[in-house]
Each structure stands twice: as C-alpha cells, then as structure tokens.
Design a protein around this motif. Structure first.
Motif, PDB file in Angstrom:
ATOM      1  N   LEU A  14       3.308   2.633   2.115  1.00 38.45           N
ATOM      2  CA  LEU A  14       4.586   3.154   1.618  1.00 38.45           C
ATOM      3  C   LEU A  14       5.117   2.311   0.451  1.00 38.45           C
ATOM      4  N   PHE A  15       4.896   0.995   0.519  1.00 42.37           N
ATOM      5  CA  PHE A  15       5.418   0.119  -0.545  1.00 42.37           C
ATOM      6  C   PHE A  15       4.785   0.476  -1.886  1.00 42.37           C
ATOM      7  N   THR A  16       3.478   0.747  -1.853  1.00 39.48           N
ATOM      8  CA  THR A  16       2.763   1.124  -3.072  1.00 39.48           C
ATOM      9  C   THR A  16       3.219   2.509  -3.537  1.00 39.48           C
ATOM     10  N   ILE A  30      13.866  -1.594  -6.244  1.00 39.97           N
ATOM     11  CA  ILE A  30      14.289  -2.621  -5.286  1.00 39.97           C
ATOM     12  C   ILE A  30      13.788  -2.226  -3.887  1.00 39.97           C
ATOM     13  N   GLY A  31      12.604  -1.555  -3.899  1.00 39.64           N
ATOM     14  CA  GLY A  31      11.966  -1.149  -2.647  1.00 39.64           C
ATOM     15  C   GLY A  31      11.012  -2.223  -2.163  1.00 39.64           C
ATOM     16  N   GLN A  32       9.803  -2.230  -2.733  1.00 44.19           N
ATOM     17  CA  GLN A  32       8.797  -3.219  -2.334  1.00 44.19           C
ATOM     18  C   GLN A  32       9.375  -4.632  -2.484  1.00 44.19           C
ATOM     19  N   GLY A  33       9.022  -5.496  -1.531  1.00 44.36           N
ATOM     20  CA  GLY A  33       9.622  -6.837  -1.522  1.00 44.36           C
ATOM     21  C   GLY A  33       8.906  -7.817  -2.418  1.00 44.36           C
ATOM     22  N   PHE A  34       9.451  -8.036  -3.603  1.00 43.67           N
ATOM     23  CA  PHE A  34       8.914  -9.093  -4.482  1.00 43.67           C
ATOM     24  C   PHE A  34      10.020  -9.523  -5.435  1.00 43.67           C
ATOM     25  N   ALA A 119       7.750  -1.118  12.714  1.00 46.57           N
ATOM     26  CA  ALA A 119       6.688  -2.119  12.613  1.00 46.57           C
ATOM     27  C   ALA A 119       6.136  -2.184  11.191  1.00 46.57           C
ATOM     28  N   TYR A 120       5.952  -3.372  10.707  1.00 46.19           N
ATOM     29  CA  TYR A 120       5.307  -3.576   9.405  1.00 46.19           C
ATOM     30  C   TYR A 120       3.983  -2.809   9.392  1.00 46.19           C
ATOM     31  N   ASP A 121       3.705  -2.173   8.270  1.00 42.16           N
ATOM     32  CA  ASP A 121       2.638  -1.167   8.271  1.00 42.16           C
ATOM     33  C   ASP A 121       1.227  -1.720   8.391  1.00 42.16           C
ATOM     34  N   GLN A 168      12.815 -10.205  11.201  1.00 40.21           N
ATOM     35  CA  GLN A 168      12.156  -8.901  11.241  1.00 40.21           C
ATOM     36  C   GLN A 168      12.330  -8.108   9.943  1.00 40.21           C
ATOM     37  N   ASN A 169      11.204  -7.716   9.381  1.00 42.22           N
ATOM     38  CA  ASN A 169      11.158  -6.797   8.241  1.00 42.22           C
ATOM     39  C   ASN A 169      10.672  -5.464   8.795  1.00 42.22           C
ATOM     40  N   PRO A 170      11.375  -4.356   8.654  1.00 48.38           N
ATOM     41  CA  PRO A 170      12.513  -4.109   7.761  1.00 48.38           C
ATOM     42  C   PRO A 170      13.909  -4.121   8.404  1.00 48.38           C
ATOM     43  N   VAL A 199       6.724 -14.782   8.292  1.00 44.31           N
ATOM     44  CA  VAL A 199       6.688 -15.042   6.845  1.00 44.31           C
ATOM     45  C   VAL A 199       8.081 -15.240   6.238  1.00 44.31           C
ATOM     46  N   TYR A 200       9.128 -14.780   6.932  1.00 41.52           N
ATOM     47  CA  TYR A 200      10.489 -15.002   6.419  1.00 41.52           C
ATOM     48  C   TYR A 200      11.167 -16.170   7.139  1.00 41.52           C
ATOM     49  N   GLU A 201      10.359 -17.135   7.590  1.00 45.08           N
ATOM     50  CA  GLU A 201      10.876 -18.271   8.382  1.00 45.08           C
ATOM     51  C   GLU A 201      12.033 -19.009   7.716  1.00 45.08           C
ATOM     52  N   GLY A 230       3.776 -16.782  -0.553  1.00 42.56           N
ATOM     53  CA  GLY A 230       4.306 -15.732  -1.431  1.00 42.56           C
ATOM     54  C   GLY A 230       5.809 -15.637  -1.282  1.00 42.56           C
ATOM     55  N   LYS A 231       6.276 -15.698  -0.021  1.00 44.31           N
ATOM     56  CA  LYS A 231       7.715 -15.605   0.238  1.00 44.31           C
ATOM     57  C   LYS A 231       8.412 -16.930  -0.063  1.00 44.31           C
ATOM     58  N   THR A 232       7.791 -18.014   0.373  1.00 45.02           N
ATOM     59  CA  THR A 232       8.465 -19.310   0.310  1.00 45.02           C
ATOM     60  C   THR A 232       8.557 -19.844  -1.122  1.00 45.02           C
ATOM     61  N   TYR A 315      14.425 -11.197   3.114  1.00 46.33           N
ATOM     62  CA  TYR A 315      15.059 -10.974   1.811  1.00 46.33           C
ATOM     63  C   TYR A 315      15.306  -9.491   1.527  1.00 46.33           C
ATOM     64  N   PHE A 316      15.767  -8.820   2.594  1.00 47.17           N
ATOM     65  CA  PHE A 316      16.131  -7.413   2.473  1.00 47.17           C
ATOM     66  C   PHE A 316      17.549  -7.188   2.973  1.00 47.17           C
ATOM     67  N   GLN A 317      18.071  -6.018   2.638  1.00 45.00           N
ATOM     68  CA  GLN A 317      19.403  -5.609   3.083  1.00 45.00           C
ATOM     69  C   GLN A 317      19.309  -4.122   3.392  1.00 45.00           C
ATOM     70  N   LEU A 360      18.277   2.747   4.705  1.00 42.90           N
ATOM     71  CA  LEU A 360      17.310   2.427   3.658  1.00 42.90           C
ATOM     72  C   LEU A 360      17.269   0.921   3.486  1.00 42.90           C
ATOM     73  N   ARG A 361      16.104   0.402   3.104  1.00 45.29           N
ATOM     74  CA  ARG A 361      15.949  -1.041   2.896  1.00 45.29           C
ATOM     75  C   ARG A 361      15.938  -1.370   1.405  1.00 45.29           C
ATOM     76  N   LEU A 362      16.759  -2.334   1.033  1.00 46.63           N
ATOM     77  CA  LEU A 362      16.838  -2.785  -0.361  1.00 46.63           C
ATOM     78  C   LEU A 362      16.345  -4.227  -0.425  1.00 46.63           C
TER      79      LEU A 362
HETATM   80  N1  GLN Z   1       5.855  -7.329   2.315  1.00 48.18           N
HETATM   81  C1  GLN Z   1       6.266  -6.388   1.331  1.00 48.18           C
HETATM   82  C2  GLN Z   1       7.457  -5.588   1.796  1.00 48.18           C
HETATM   83  O1  GLN Z   1       7.794  -5.588   2.951  1.00 48.18           O
HETATM   84  C3  GLN Z   1       5.208  -5.392   0.956  1.00 48.18           C
HETATM   85  C4  GLN Z   1       3.863  -5.906   0.667  1.00 48.18           C
HETATM   86  C5  GLN Z   1       2.962  -4.758   0.305  1.00 48.18           C
HETATM   87  O2  GLN Z   1       3.295  -3.978  -0.563  1.00 48.18           O
HETATM   88  N2  GLN Z   1       1.893  -4.624   0.994  1.00 48.18           N
HETATM   89  O3  GLN Z   1       8.055  -4.911   1.017  1.00 48.18           O
END
Ligand code: GLN
Length: 385
Positions: A14-16, A30-34, A119-121, A168-170, A199-201, A230-232, A315-317, A360-362
């Motif tokens: 979904l992120f892609t 402001i969807g995919q987390g980066f 659940a994370y995909d 927990q993401n999301p 990963v969001y420790e 990547g996150k830290t 790092y989401f809202q 929705l997750r931002l």
């Molecule tokens: N971890 C990122 C997120 O939750 C997505 C990483 C990915 O695109 N596979 O948005």
C-alpha cells in the motif's frame, strides 16, 4: 505451463501504491513513512570516508563488528541491558529483512502466528511463505488496546509465534510494561516465540518511556527484537536494521540471513559505526523532535473536521474525518489525493476484517514547512466540504 502464485491475493504494498498515486496526481506525499529533510551531514561524511578508506568489499555476514559493538553500547545506554554484540546482534537489510528472517526461523508449515491488526503489511506474507497461518486479532479504534483474554482464547497447540509492534504503526499507540507482563503470563508454559518490532523505539511522546521486550528478562529469552537505523538516523533509504536475540536463536536466524541477503552494504555499516562513535546519543532528542511536529500538525488541524487523534508514539499521526464524511477510508484517501492533493494512508487495509472507522495516517517526519503545506491543503479541502 500455468504458473501458480504462492501469494495470489497479495498486491503491491500500500505504501508504494499510495506513493505512486501521489506522484500521478502531483499530491504532497505524507503517506509512506520517510523524512523529507536531510540526514546529519556527519553521517554522510562518514559514508564518504568509509568508501575512501576502501570499506568496499563484503562485510561479515553477521554485521561489521564495530557497528555491533556500537549497537550494544546503544542498547546499554537506552534500557539499560547487556547484549553480547558478537552472539546476539545481526545486522540486516532494514527492519523488514530482520522480520522476514525471524519469521522463517520460527515458523514451519501448519504453525499459527498471532498478529494484531492493524498489522504492518510485511508480517503476513512472510508467515505464509514459511507455510504458516496468521491468526489476526483486531485492536479496536479509537484506543487500539490489547485484550489479553482474547489472545488467550486464540492460543492453540499450533501457536508458534506472536508478533507485537511497539510503538505501533499505524495506530500510533504505545504498549506498556503491564502489556508485556500479561503477554509473558500467557506464553510462560507454551512453546511460543515472540517477534517484537520496535523500530520506533525512540519516538514516544508526553514523557512515555519505551518498554522494550529486551528489558523484560523472561520475554527476552524467547524473543527476536527488531530495530532500524532508517528510523533512528532519518535514513530510510540506507536499509540498515538489526535483530537482537539470545545466542541460540541468533544462530538459527543467521542460517536464514546468510542465504537471504548474506551481508549488508559494508560502507553503510562502517559509516553508522563511525557516526555513533562521534554522536553516541544521536537518538536522544528524537521524541522531542517528533513531538514538536506532532503538535504543530495537530494544532493546525484541530477543529477542521479532520480531527487529530492523540498520538502516543511513532512518527505518524492519525486523523479522523468522520465528522465530515462517512465514506470508506480507502475512497476518502483517494479523494484527498485527487482533490486536496495530499496523500495519506488509510487504515482498513491493515485489517483482515476491518471495523467501521474513518481514520487516515499522516507521516510527521517532515520539515515544518511541509507540515504547514499539508495542513493548508487539508484545511482548504475540509472548508469546501
Ligand atoms: N515503514 C513505512 C511506513 O510505515 C513503509 C515502508 C515501505 O514502504 N515498505 O510507512
């Protein structure tokens, strides 16, 4: 020959998909987390130095020793716990590889794995490729709390693994020590391993402290715990993560890792080791850094009908558009991409059986200017509805 897919119902992540849609529609992503801001220049310089020094051949399969020593020092400073860098830490291609390796290490055909929705995909396809089956337990909005009695009821003889994601993401929620206690009580006398995606420790808000599985002596004994530079270090494209597990579990995990990615880009590992030596507390300001961003975005959106849901970590809202529109989240997210020119992540695709919700997750890992731009667009859109 008719090719038989092993994952016939799995599409592109979904992120892609959302990032692609954002590009097609010229929307602010402001969807995919980066992060959209630069890494610390010292980290970039460390990478150049590592390449110039000739760190360009295979790294050790387990990870560069200097990096694993820095990771052990970081864990000791954060929790505080003693981890053996040689026997208990494996450097992986991002958190995703660590998750995949741990799942392949534990799960055999016919095994059941408990996963919490949303659940994370990456979890379920890895379980299925190992021949296992996910038992998905829904966390109910808006609080997304664990119901440990329900978990007890879903444990069977076949349960081999439980996956938890904390923070927990999301959902942007945080599990506490009491949750870990309840979990430990449930699996104490069962042959069940634990995979903790942490990963969001370093991103917990309002003074909360991270309850790492590594700091829980009983759970730690049976756990694979996954972390991500990547996150830290704000460098998701570097794809450097790591898995911490007791020596016998790590030995098994490495059997998978060595034939999956073998070893991780050597210059990147040396660069991170060197950077952590120069900035040993590089992560200590992360909560405050992201909390300010959370507060900025939430303050801009409050009262607009795109209501920020209090976020405890990651790092989401989340925003709830229920007061404005009753459309399904996938449709509303696409409408936002087309009409508001803002790309966000709907939550229902992360559920096996989604509850009714309008969330929705931002991603807040953005420059303040980007967050203001997103808020301007969202407010304008909400004003038109
Ligand atoms: N971890 C990122 C997120 O939750 C997505 C990483 C990915 O695109 N596979 O948005």
């Amino acid at each position: 020959m008719r090719f038989r897919s092993k994952l016939p119902d799995v599409g592109t992540t979904l992120f892609t998909v959302i990032s692609r849609r954002a590009q097609e529609e010229g929307a602010l992503n402001i969807g995919q987390g980066f992060p959209d801001y630069p890494i610390d220049p010292r980290l970039g310089e460390a990478l150049q130095a590592a390449v110039a020094e000739g760190r360009n051949q295979y790294a050790p399969m387990e990870g560069v020793v200097e990096l694993r020593e820095r990771i052990a020092a970081k864990l000791a400073a954060s929790y505080p716990i003693a981890v053996d860098p040689l026997a208990e830490i494996t450097v992986t291609c991002g958190g995703t590889e660590a998750l995949y390796d741990a799942i392949q290490t534990v799960v055999s055909p016919g095994d059941e794995v408990i996963v919490f929705d949303p659940a994370y995909d990456a979890y379920e396809p890895a379980v299925r490729l190992a021949g296992g089956r996910c038992i998905r337990i829904a966390l109910a909005p808006p609080r997304f709390r664990y119901d440990w009695d329900l978990v007890r009821a879903r444990l069977t003889e076949r349960t081999r693994l439980i996956i938890i994601n904390n923070p927990q993401n999301p959902c942007c929620t945080v599990a506490g020590r009491d949750d870990l206690e309840a979990l430990a009580g449930l699996i104490r006398d069962r042959p069940v391993s634990l995979l903790a995606d942490e990963v969001y420790e370093h991103v917990l808000f309002d003074g909360r402290r991270h309850a790492s599985v590594l700091a829980h002596p009983e759970l730690r004994e049976r756990a694979f715990v996954v972390f991500s530079f990547g996150k830290t270090l704000h460098a998701t494209g570097w794809r450097v993560g790591y898995c911490v597990a007791p020596a016998p579990l790590t030995a098994e995990l490495r059997k998978v890792h060595q034939f999956n990615t073998f070893s991780i880009a050597a210059p990147l590992q040396h660069a991170i080791a060197r950077y952590l030596a120069a900035a040993p507390d590089a992560w200590s300001g992360l909560s405050a850094f992201f909390q300010a961003k959370r507060d900025l975005l939430a303050a801009r959106l409050r009262g607009s009908g795109l209501e920020p849901v209090p976020a405890a970590g990651t790092y989401f809202q989340l925003i709830d558009y229920g007061a404005l529109d009753g459309a399904a989240d996938v449709e509303f997210a696409d409408r936002l991409i087309r009409e508001a020119k803002v790309a966000t992540i709907p939550l229902s695709p992360f559920y096996a059986d989604p509850p009714r919700m309008t969330l929705l997750r931002l991603c807040i890992a953005k420059q303040d200017a980007t967050l203001h731009d997103a808020a301007d667009r969202l407010l304008k859109f909400a004003g038109r509805l």
